[in-house]
Design a protein around this motif. Structure first.
Motif, PDB file in Angstrom:
ATOM      1  N   ALA A   1       9.221  -2.913  18.824  1.00 42.27           N
ATOM      2  CA  ALA A   1       7.882  -3.291  19.279  1.00 42.27           C
ATOM      3  C   ALA A   1       6.832  -2.454  18.567  1.00 42.27           C
ATOM      4  N   GLY A   2       7.124  -1.183  18.381  1.00 42.47           N
ATOM      5  CA  GLY A   2       6.198  -0.312  17.667  1.00 42.47           C
ATOM      6  C   GLY A   2       6.053  -0.707  16.203  1.00 42.47           C
ATOM      7  N   VAL A   3       7.180  -1.090  15.585  1.00 39.80           N
ATOM      8  CA  VAL A   3       7.142  -1.486  14.176  1.00 39.80           C
ATOM      9  C   VAL A   3       6.269  -2.721  14.004  1.00 39.80           C
ATOM     10  N   ARG A   4       6.369  -3.647  14.946  1.00 37.50           N
ATOM     11  CA  ARG A   4       5.556  -4.864  14.855  1.00 37.50           C
ATOM     12  C   ARG A   4       4.079  -4.517  14.814  1.00 37.50           C
ATOM     13  N   GLN A   5       3.678  -3.595  15.685  1.00 38.85           N
ATOM     14  CA  GLN A   5       2.268  -3.211  15.692  1.00 38.85           C
ATOM     15  C   GLN A   5       1.889  -2.520  14.393  1.00 38.85           C
ATOM     16  N   SER A   6       2.769  -1.694  13.880  1.00 41.92           N
ATOM     17  CA  SER A   6       2.407  -0.926  12.697  1.00 41.92           C
ATOM     18  C   SER A   6       2.264  -1.821  11.474  1.00 41.92           C
ATOM     19  N   LEU A   7       2.946  -2.990  11.484  1.00 39.61           N
ATOM     20  CA  LEU A   7       2.821  -3.905  10.340  1.00 39.61           C
ATOM     21  C   LEU A   7       1.388  -4.376  10.168  1.00 39.61           C
ATOM     22  N   SER A   8       0.767  -4.740  11.290  1.00 44.14           N
ATOM     23  CA  SER A   8      -0.619  -5.223  11.202  1.00 44.14           C
ATOM     24  C   SER A   8      -1.540  -4.122  10.689  1.00 44.14           C
ATOM     25  N   ILE A   9      -1.338  -2.921  11.223  1.00 44.62           N
ATOM     26  CA  ILE A   9      -2.191  -1.799  10.804  1.00 44.62           C
ATOM     27  C   ILE A   9      -1.986  -1.513   9.327  1.00 44.62           C
ATOM     28  N   ALA A  10      -0.727  -1.566   8.888  1.00 43.84           N
ATOM     29  CA  ALA A  10      -0.433  -1.252   7.495  1.00 43.84           C
ATOM     30  C   ALA A  10      -1.145  -2.204   6.546  1.00 43.84           C
ATOM     31  N   LEU A  11      -1.177  -3.490   6.891  1.00 46.18           N
ATOM     32  CA  LEU A  11      -1.839  -4.468   6.019  1.00 46.18           C
ATOM     33  C   LEU A  11      -3.326  -4.153   5.900  1.00 46.18           C
ATOM     34  N   ILE A  12      -3.936  -3.869   7.022  1.00 46.67           N
ATOM     35  CA  ILE A  12      -5.360  -3.537   7.004  1.00 46.67           C
ATOM     36  C   ILE A  12      -5.621  -2.314   6.135  1.00 46.67           C
ATOM     37  N   LEU A  13      -4.780  -1.287   6.307  1.00 47.37           N
ATOM     38  CA  LEU A  13      -5.005  -0.060   5.552  1.00 47.37           C
ATOM     39  C   LEU A  13      -4.735  -0.233   4.071  1.00 47.37           C
ATOM     40  N   MET A  14      -3.840  -1.142   3.742  1.00 47.51           N
ATOM     41  CA  MET A  14      -3.587  -1.409   2.334  1.00 47.51           C
ATOM     42  C   MET A  14      -4.884  -1.873   1.665  1.00 47.51           C
ATOM     43  N   VAL A  15      -5.572  -2.774   2.342  1.00 48.31           N
ATOM     44  CA  VAL A  15      -6.829  -3.283   1.791  1.00 48.31           C
ATOM     45  C   VAL A  15      -7.882  -2.176   1.745  1.00 48.31           C
ATOM     46  N   ILE A  16      -8.004  -1.462   2.842  1.00 43.33           N
ATOM     47  CA  ILE A  16      -9.039  -0.437   2.923  1.00 43.33           C
ATOM     48  C   ILE A  16      -8.829   0.662   1.882  1.00 43.33           C
ATOM     49  N   SER A  17      -7.577   0.988   1.631  1.00 40.50           N
ATOM     50  CA  SER A  17      -7.331   2.074   0.683  1.00 40.50           C
ATOM     51  C   SER A  17      -7.725   1.679  -0.735  1.00 40.50           C
ATOM     52  N   GLU A  18      -8.012   0.382  -0.936  1.00 40.68           N
ATOM     53  CA  GLU A  18      -8.362  -0.064  -2.280  1.00 40.68           C
ATOM     54  C   GLU A  18      -9.843  -0.395  -2.426  1.00 40.68           C
ATOM     55  N   LEU A  19     -10.604  -0.158  -1.367  1.00 45.53           N
ATOM     56  CA  LEU A  19     -12.004  -0.595  -1.411  1.00 45.53           C
ATOM     57  C   LEU A  19     -12.897   0.337  -2.227  1.00 45.53           C
ATOM     58  N   TRP A  20     -12.512   1.601  -2.313  1.00 47.86           N
ATOM     59  CA  TRP A  20     -13.358   2.527  -3.045  1.00 47.86           C
ATOM     60  C   TRP A  20     -12.591   3.258  -4.133  1.00 47.86           C
ATOM     61  N   TYR A  21     -13.265   3.517  -5.207  1.00 48.78           N
ATOM     62  CA  TYR A  21     -12.764   4.395  -6.267  1.00 48.78           C
ATOM     63  C   TYR A  21     -11.500   3.914  -6.954  1.00 48.78           C
ATOM     64  N   THR A  22     -11.046   2.690  -6.624  1.00 49.27           N
ATOM     65  CA  THR A  22      -9.871   2.210  -7.348  1.00 49.27           C
ATOM     66  C   THR A  22     -10.297   1.156  -8.355  1.00 49.27           C
ATOM     67  N   SER A  23      -9.406   0.798  -9.251  1.00 51.70           N
ATOM     68  CA  SER A  23      -9.761  -0.201 -10.256  1.00 51.70           C
ATOM     69  C   SER A  23      -8.741  -1.308 -10.334  1.00 51.70           C
ATOM     70  N   SER A  24      -7.853  -1.384  -9.361  1.00 52.37           N
ATOM     71  CA  SER A  24      -6.907  -2.504  -9.337  1.00 52.37           C
ATOM     72  C   SER A  24      -6.395  -2.667  -7.921  1.00 52.37           C
ATOM     73  N   GLY A  25      -5.709  -3.783  -7.700  1.00 52.27           N
ATOM     74  CA  GLY A  25      -5.159  -3.998  -6.364  1.00 52.27           C
ATOM     75  C   GLY A  25      -5.775  -5.218  -5.720  1.00 52.27           C
ATOM     76  N   LEU A  26      -5.125  -5.701  -4.696  1.00 49.28           N
ATOM     77  CA  LEU A  26      -5.539  -6.929  -4.032  1.00 49.28           C
ATOM     78  C   LEU A  26      -6.875  -6.742  -3.311  1.00 49.28           C
ATOM     79  N   GLY A  27      -6.976  -5.671  -2.544  1.00 45.59           N
ATOM     80  CA  GLY A  27      -8.218  -5.416  -1.816  1.00 45.59           C
ATOM     81  C   GLY A  27      -9.386  -5.213  -2.785  1.00 45.59           C
ATOM     82  N   PHE A  28      -9.106  -4.447  -3.831  1.00 47.46           N
ATOM     83  CA  PHE A  28     -10.132  -4.198  -4.851  1.00 47.46           C
ATOM     84  C   PHE A  28     -10.631  -5.515  -5.445  1.00 47.46           C
ATOM     85  N   THR A  29      -9.708  -6.392  -5.787  1.00 49.15           N
ATOM     86  CA  THR A  29     -10.066  -7.668  -6.416  1.00 49.15           C
ATOM     87  C   THR A  29     -10.931  -8.516  -5.496  1.00 49.15           C
ATOM     88  N   ILE A  30     -10.557  -8.567  -4.230  1.00 48.23           N
ATOM     89  CA  ILE A  30     -11.317  -9.381  -3.281  1.00 48.23           C
ATOM     90  C   ILE A  30     -12.749  -8.874  -3.167  1.00 48.23           C
TER      91      ILE A  30
END
Lengths: 257, 283
Positions: free
Chosen positions: A177-206
């Motif tokens: 049950a905990g893993v299920r919750q962490s999956l959603s959080i992980a996806l969000i953080l993947m995007v957020i970690s690419e919003l600044w100072y990066t030059s590639s990645g899915l979140g960056f591209t969007i």
């Protein structure tokens, strides 16, 4: 017949929504909302190019690393903290403190400390998504049945055997049950970690698309994110059903009685 | 004063002397609970002894102390001459709550094999023993099933098989058939006697069911109310071959049953404070 029925359940509401969307774009064309046909076309053009290898795959790779990392750290530390009362009382205030910090706020600090690289990004994902796994594992370990504990003591089960055959399986439903919750959080953080100072990645591209007003491309990126989240959920569902076969069987028997 | 049990050449396998158990006060201002005041008895190798007493008499506390799961507050507890300071290697316990004692994530056979795995037996040896044990309790085909797929009586048989496969010197059973229906209970009682005879294991059987204690035991120890002392120690001089129909309608069975029932009634009003040894009548 049953297959048709479940297919209809799966598809009908999305189909109706897409229909409504298509109609509204005809009646009321809007620069900020592409038509369904446009979106699908753009989706294929944008993502089935070298962007797939340059941006999408690395991002998904970091996502997986982050998810696995949060599961490993969450379960290992969850078992330790759940098993030793003194440890839990010592760590509880510290854990509550770190848990409360929103991971995006940590980004500038982490960038200075770790540099702008994939390691920092994976760390951000783990830092945010470990908490549901960790806390659920602690609870699951603490809730081990007393009679089962006494049984394993009376038969003098070794520490490792007790962990492997009693504590982990007993806590598995809660951990999943905990893993299920962490999956959603992980996806969000993947995007957020690419919003600044990066030059590639899915979140960056969007975000690039957004800044350049490439609206259909931006929407296609959002669609892709949704599909990735859906994919994760499906994978999780199959994994959970396999790991917790015994649990589902047990619950079914209890329900019938 | 205990009636004479069959004299054996060996020393007793279990010695309980002046056992005392006090549960500390749960809260600072509360009262400590003296569950057991003074229990003294011995068990010889190969005996089947039943322990009965009124509710709350500390039967389970006694069993847990003997099982090494609960440290006593005072007194002597020795198994085969060695002090009991933790769960002994040569002892197996069958708990009342079979549903919570078996592990639902493992098959029946895996459950039976688990203690053997921890004891370091090889895979082949574990398999042989678990198969034999399951056959002995009448569950030869249930090995690959999961505990929750079985009925209550069958689950308790699995727990018994697990204990049997472990090959203990002494088997403790804590009201194992209390949560099982009457017909299944009769079958399980006969199973216990059969296994006891075949394996030559010492059995300590705690129950609240007087009929069961007389039917099963060679000896019945009656406990008083809390704080608990030994109220009476009765030898069951029924024939060795026992049968649910004939034994239970035997005149001697009824006499013994009455005696123990009367003792329990006295025990309900009797505690360690009021128990008067001279009051106990021989049967």
């Amino acid at each position: 017949m049953k297959l048709l029925k479940s297919f209809l359940y799966l598809v009908s509401l999305p189909a109706i929504l897409v229909l409504l969307w298509w109609i509204s774009t005809i009646v009321n064309p809007n620069f900020y909302v592409p038509t369904p046909a446009e979106l699908v076309g753009t989706f294929v053009d944008t993502w089935f190019s070298d962007r797939f290898w340059r941006d999408v795959l690395p991002s998904i790779g970091r996502l997986f690393l982050g998810v696995i990392g949060s599961i490993v750290f969450g379960v290992v530390f969850g078992i330790l903290i759940g098993s030793f009362r003194t440890l839990r009382r010592l760590l509880e205030p510290l854990l509550e403190f770190f848990r409360a910090i929103p991971p995006p706020v940590m980004l500038p600090l982490l960038m200075i400390v770790m540099g702008v690289n994939w390691r920092m990004q994976v760390f951000v994902i783990i830092f945010g998504s470990v908490w549901p796994v960790l806390l659920n594992t602690v609870e699951g370990v603490r809730a081990t049945d007393e009679v089962q504990r006494e049984t394993s003591r009376s038969y003098r089960l070794t520490r490792t055997d007790r962990l492997r055959y009693l504590i982990l399986p007993a806590a598995a439903p809660q951990i999943m049950a905990g893993v299920r919750q962490s999956l959603s959080i992980a996806l969000i953080l993947m995007v957020i970690s690419e919003l600044w100072y990066t030059s590639s990645g899915l979140g960056f591209t969007i975000v690039q698309f957004q800044r350049n007003f490439a609206i259909p491309e931006m929407w296609s990126g959002i669609l892709l994110l949704g599909l990735i989240g859906l994919g994760l959920a499906v994978i999780f569902r199959y994994a959970e059903r396999y790991i917790l076969r015994w649990y589902h069987g047990l619950r079914e028997v209890q329900r019938e009685s | 004063m205990s009636l004479d049990t069959t004299p054996t050449a060996s020393s007793p396998v279990l010695v309980v002397e002046g056992l005392r158990k006090v549960y500390p006060a749960p809260t600072p201002g509360g009262e400590a609970v003296e569950a057991i005041r003074d229990l003294t008895f011995t068990i010889e190798q190969g005996q089947l002894v039943c322990i009965v007493g009124p509710s709350g008499a500390g039967k389970t506390t006694l069993l847990k102390c003997i099982a090494g799961l609960l440290p006593p507050t005072g007194g002597k507890l020795e198994l085969e001459g060695k002090r009991i300071s933790g769960p002994p290697r040569t002892m197996a316990v069958v708990f009342q709550e079979y549903g919570r004692s078996l592990f639902p994530w493992m098959s029946v056979q895996a459950n039976v094999e688990l203690p053997l795995k921890s004891a370091g037996l090889s895979k082949a040896e574990r398999h042989t023993r678990s198969t034999e044990a399951l056959e002995a309790v009448g569950l030869a085909d249930a090995g690959s099933k999961y505990p929750w797929q079985l009925s209550g009586g069958m689950q308790q048989r699995v727990a018994i098989a697990r204990a049997v496969a472990y090959r203990p010197q002494i088997l403790l059973m804590d009201e194992p058939f209390a949560a099982v229906d009457a017909q299944t209970r009769a079958d399980l009682e006969d199973l216990v006697r059969k296994l006891w005879k075949e394996l030559g294991v010492t059995v300590l059987f705690v129950t609240h069911d007087i009929d069961e204690s007389v039917y099963l035991g060679q000896r019945v120890i009656v406990l008083s109310n809390r704080p608990t002392v030994v109220q009476d120690d009765v030898t069951i001089d029924l024939p060795d071959e026992r049968d649910q129909l004939t034994t239970r309608s035997d005149a001697r069975f009824t006499e013994l049953r009455h005696h123990i029932y009367a003792e329990i009634q006295r025990a309900k009003g009797n505690t360690g404070d009021t128990n008067d040894a001279s009051q106990r009548r021989a049967v």
